[in-house]
Write an enzyme that holds these catalytic residues in place. Sequence first.
Site, PDB file in Angstrom:
ATOM      1  N   GLU A 228     -17.590   9.456   3.353  1.00 17.47           N
ATOM      2  CA  GLU A 228     -18.625   8.625   3.960  1.00 17.47           C
ATOM      3  C   GLU A 228     -19.910   8.581   3.145  1.00 17.47           C
ATOM      4  OE1 GLU A 228     -15.559   9.385   6.708  1.00 17.47           O
ATOM      5  OE2 GLU A 228     -16.788  10.786   5.571  1.00 17.47           O
TER       6      GLU A 228
ATOM      7  N   GLU B 185       7.855  -0.145  -5.093  1.00 23.71           N
ATOM      8  CA  GLU B 185       6.862  -0.869  -4.300  1.00 23.71           C
ATOM      9  C   GLU B 185       6.100  -1.823  -5.213  1.00 23.71           C
ATOM     10  OE1 GLU B 185       4.105   1.402  -1.957  1.00 23.71           O
ATOM     11  OE2 GLU B 185       5.630   2.840  -1.323  1.00 23.71           O
TER      12      GLU B 185
END
Length: 312
Positions: free
Chosen positions: A16, A220
């Site tokens: 954060e 992927e």
Amino acid sequence: FEEFGSKVKYWQTINEQNVLVFAGDIIGTGPKLSMQEKFQENHHMLVAQALVMGVYHEGNYGGMIGPAPNIAAVYAQTDKPEDQMARIHFDAIRNWLVLDAAVFGVYNHNAWRVLEALGATPDVTEEDLRIMRENTCDYIAFNYYNTATVTEWKEPKQHESETNSIRDQQRGLGIPSFFQAAENKSLQETEFGWAIDPVGLRVTANGIYSRYRLPLIITENGLGARDVLEADGGIRDPYRIEFLRQHIEQLALILEDGVELIGYCPWSALDLISTHEGVEKRYGFVYVNRTEDDLKDLKRYKKDSFYWYQQV
């Protein structure tokens, strides 16, 4: 700062905080562990992987076994020798750390040097080294989404620290004295900030095959986007079709290059939860009707890319 040695400064921070450096989360995605603990976890995973490959080979199952890491070719932003060295260091910690262990059964020397500078080297026993050496893979599976670009390390400016707060395993990485993630102005980006680089798939496949000479499978490859469900139940995703078309075109060139490419799998069949951006970042050929906070009816809707890929 914490200082490791006389030259290396290292910033570790929770996600954060608005800090440019993201070295603490190269392996793993959370702030709960120290750098050393994260790479210790990673080491245990590599030893366990080797043990499983050994069991498979001893069982004479008749197939092949190998790892499936996320791999990305690394570009130097300029032709400066310092940027070229930064590329070598990031390549080592980003790619060769996991693949050298699986294929050669040893740690990459450049990656180990970075870990030493960060005080992050795992505790490794002689038995660990024996297990890794004696149990290696038969092929390499890899997930490819984009390439990376780096420069030599530069102290971040204040405005950069304030504006570079969104990061994941593909973006915003830097280790002081070794490398810093940089913009590649030659490439477009997805709306989530990942570089779009179809030719980079060819670069990545050739780089892996030249280094290891083992069969490759792409497990992927896809585009995450904020798809919109239309009133008629359709989802128009031409951007995904174009992304996959350009990457699949590279497969023919990879084969022409002489790479032993044995398979290709797009990502993914259905929308699922992204590890970093939640449900709003959709990858599937099939739309799942839910939001981040509301499950709704979870009904499935085929996107335009579903019908396109049926014909590929």
